[in-house]
Scaffold this motif. Structure first.
Motif, PDB file in Angstrom:
ATOM      1  N   ARG A  85       0.832  -1.208   0.000  1.00  0.00           N
ATOM      2  CA  ARG A  85       0.000   0.000   0.000  1.00  0.00           C
ATOM      3  C   ARG A  85       0.869   1.262   0.000  1.00  0.00           C
ATOM      4  O   ARG A  85       0.620   2.202  -0.759  1.00  0.00           O
ATOM      5  CB  ARG A  85      -0.913  -0.003   1.229  1.00  0.00           C
ATOM      6  N   GLU A 101      -6.421   1.126  -3.908  1.00  0.00           N
ATOM      7  CA  GLU A 101      -6.934  -0.175  -4.340  1.00  0.00           C
ATOM      8  C   GLU A 101      -7.606  -0.080  -5.706  1.00  0.00           C
ATOM      9  O   GLU A 101      -7.539  -1.017  -6.507  1.00  0.00           O
ATOM     10  CB  GLU A 101      -7.887  -0.722  -3.273  1.00  0.00           C
ATOM     11  N   ASP A 110      -4.485  -6.109  -8.340  1.00  0.00           N
ATOM     12  CA  ASP A 110      -5.271  -6.469  -7.156  1.00  0.00           C
ATOM     13  C   ASP A 110      -5.331  -7.981  -6.899  1.00  0.00           C
ATOM     14  O   ASP A 110      -5.191  -8.402  -5.743  1.00  0.00           O
ATOM     15  CB  ASP A 110      -6.684  -5.893  -7.280  1.00  0.00           C
ATOM     16  N   ILE A 113      -2.181  -9.193  -5.175  1.00  0.00           N
ATOM     17  CA  ILE A 113      -2.044  -8.555  -3.859  1.00  0.00           C
ATOM     18  C   ILE A 113      -2.976  -9.222  -2.851  1.00  0.00           C
ATOM     19  O   ILE A 113      -2.607  -9.464  -1.695  1.00  0.00           O
ATOM     20  CB  ILE A 113      -2.341  -7.042  -3.954  1.00  0.00           C
ATOM     21  N   ARG A 114      -4.187  -9.567  -3.289  1.00  0.00           N
ATOM     22  CA  ARG A 114      -5.162 -10.208  -2.400  1.00  0.00           C
ATOM     23  C   ARG A 114      -4.689 -11.583  -1.930  1.00  0.00           C
ATOM     24  O   ARG A 114      -5.127 -12.079  -0.888  1.00  0.00           O
ATOM     25  CB  ARG A 114      -6.507 -10.359  -3.112  1.00  0.00           C
ATOM     26  N   LYS A 115      -3.787 -12.196  -2.699  1.00  0.00           N
ATOM     27  CA  LYS A 115      -3.284 -13.526  -2.338  1.00  0.00           C
ATOM     28  C   LYS A 115      -2.117 -13.458  -1.355  1.00  0.00           C
ATOM     29  O   LYS A 115      -1.699 -14.486  -0.815  1.00  0.00           O
ATOM     30  CB  LYS A 115      -2.845 -14.277  -3.596  1.00  0.00           C
ATOM     31  N   ARG A 118      -0.770 -10.599   4.010  1.00  0.00           N
ATOM     32  CA  ARG A 118      -1.474  -9.462   4.618  1.00  0.00           C
ATOM     33  C   ARG A 118      -2.018  -8.510   3.554  1.00  0.00           C
ATOM     34  O   ARG A 118      -2.249  -7.333   3.826  1.00  0.00           O
ATOM     35  CB  ARG A 118      -0.538  -8.722   5.580  1.00  0.00           C
ATOM     36  N   GLN A 119      -2.168  -9.035   2.352  1.00  0.00           N
ATOM     37  CA  GLN A 119      -2.727  -8.275   1.234  1.00  0.00           C
ATOM     38  C   GLN A 119      -1.996  -6.933   1.063  1.00  0.00           C
ATOM     39  O   GLN A 119      -0.774  -6.923   0.913  1.00  0.00           O
ATOM     40  CB  GLN A 119      -4.236  -8.113   1.420  1.00  0.00           C
ATOM     41  N   TYR A 120      -2.704  -5.820   1.077  1.00  0.00           N
ATOM     42  CA  TYR A 120      -2.074  -4.520   0.825  1.00  0.00           C
ATOM     43  C   TYR A 120      -1.116  -4.101   1.943  1.00  0.00           C
ATOM     44  O   TYR A 120      -0.276  -3.220   1.743  1.00  0.00           O
ATOM     45  CB  TYR A 120      -3.142  -3.432   0.628  1.00  0.00           C
ATOM     46  N   THR A 122       1.091  -6.101   3.287  1.00  0.00           N
ATOM     47  CA  THR A 122       2.240  -7.005   3.254  1.00  0.00           C
ATOM     48  C   THR A 122       3.524  -6.209   3.039  1.00  0.00           C
ATOM     49  O   THR A 122       3.585  -5.333   2.170  1.00  0.00           O
ATOM     50  CB  THR A 122       2.088  -8.029   2.111  1.00  0.00           C
TER      51      THR A 122
END
Length: 239
Positions: A85, A101, A110, A113-115, A118-120, A122
């Motif tokens: 992020r 996002e 996206d 990143i979702r995988k 900690r997603q965004y 991370t």
């Protein structure tokens, strides 16, 4: 332009970029492509001649003014220590989480990143060490979208990228290119095919310029480059 006095890298070089178009730079290693990109991004300044924006030497603009209108996505994008992020937010420090996002969705970053764990939020590690080259390019594309530049300067990645990420980058590029003046060192067949103009460089000079089909019909330097560099990729598409 010369890195060393008396040894010009670009010589008798004159190139105009039309607003809202995509120009693909192609040529063998050492042809001057990276030098053009470095000059446009103002990592270096001309040692002779000038680069004009709307008829005005770009050295007359302040660096912050230029940087607010341009974005660079490099072959090996630089990411800062911090989260995904935070790295996207560098494109616009005032951006909200929702805007960050949205930018990632626009360039198809996206899904990967979702995988992430900690997603965004991370951590990407030092210079993005926890991400692949393809993932770093997607984050860099999202950052460029968030910056909303008039001019995008890009050096496509040449390192091995898995097919799925390659397709995401291609679609992400299309989203970023739309409506912007784009100058790209092209290593991807889809980029050269879809470019408004292809400029072929050799030893710091422009030797051919035109669209994909037009240059293939000439069977000149671009034809030879296409056959050696892009033919395998074209065969993969057919298969």
């Amino acid at each position: 332009f010369a890195y060393e006095q008396g040894k010009p890298v670009l010589d008798d070089f004159n190139l105009t970029f039309q607003p809202g178009t995509v120009t693909a730079l192609v040529g063998h290693t050492g042809s001057g492509k990276s030098t053009v990109i470095n000059l446009l991004a103002r990592f270096y300044e001309p040692t002779a001649g000038e680069i004009l924006i709307h008829g005005r030497d770009y050295r007359e603009y302040t660096l912050p003014s230029l940087q607010s209108r341009t974005a660079a996505v490099l072959q090996t994008p630089h990411l800062f220590s911090g989260t995904v992020r935070e790295n996207i937010r560098y494109g616009n420090l005032a951006a909200t989480n929702e805007e960050i996002e949205r930018a990632a969705r626009l360039v198809f970053a996206d899904p990967f990143i979702r995988k992430l764990k900690r997603q965004y939020d991370t951590e990407v590690g030092e210079n993005g060490a926890h991400l692949s080259t393809g993932q770093k390019q997607l984050v860099s594309l999202a950052r460029a979208v968030l910056a909303d530049p008039d001019v995008l300067i890009m050096d496509e990645a040449t390192s091995a990228i898995d097919t799925e990420t390659e397709e995401l980058i291609r679609r992400g590029e299309e989203a970023v290119f739309a409506g912007r003046t784009c100058v790209v060192i092209a290593h991807r067949l889809s980029t050269v095919r879809n470019a408004d103009r292809i400029v072929v460089l050799d030893r710091g000079r422009i030797i051919e310029s035109g669209r994909h089909e037009e240059l293939l019909d000439k069977q000149g330097a671009y034809f030879d480059l296409y056959m050696s560099s892009f033919e395998r990729e074209a065969e993969k598409e057919i298969v």
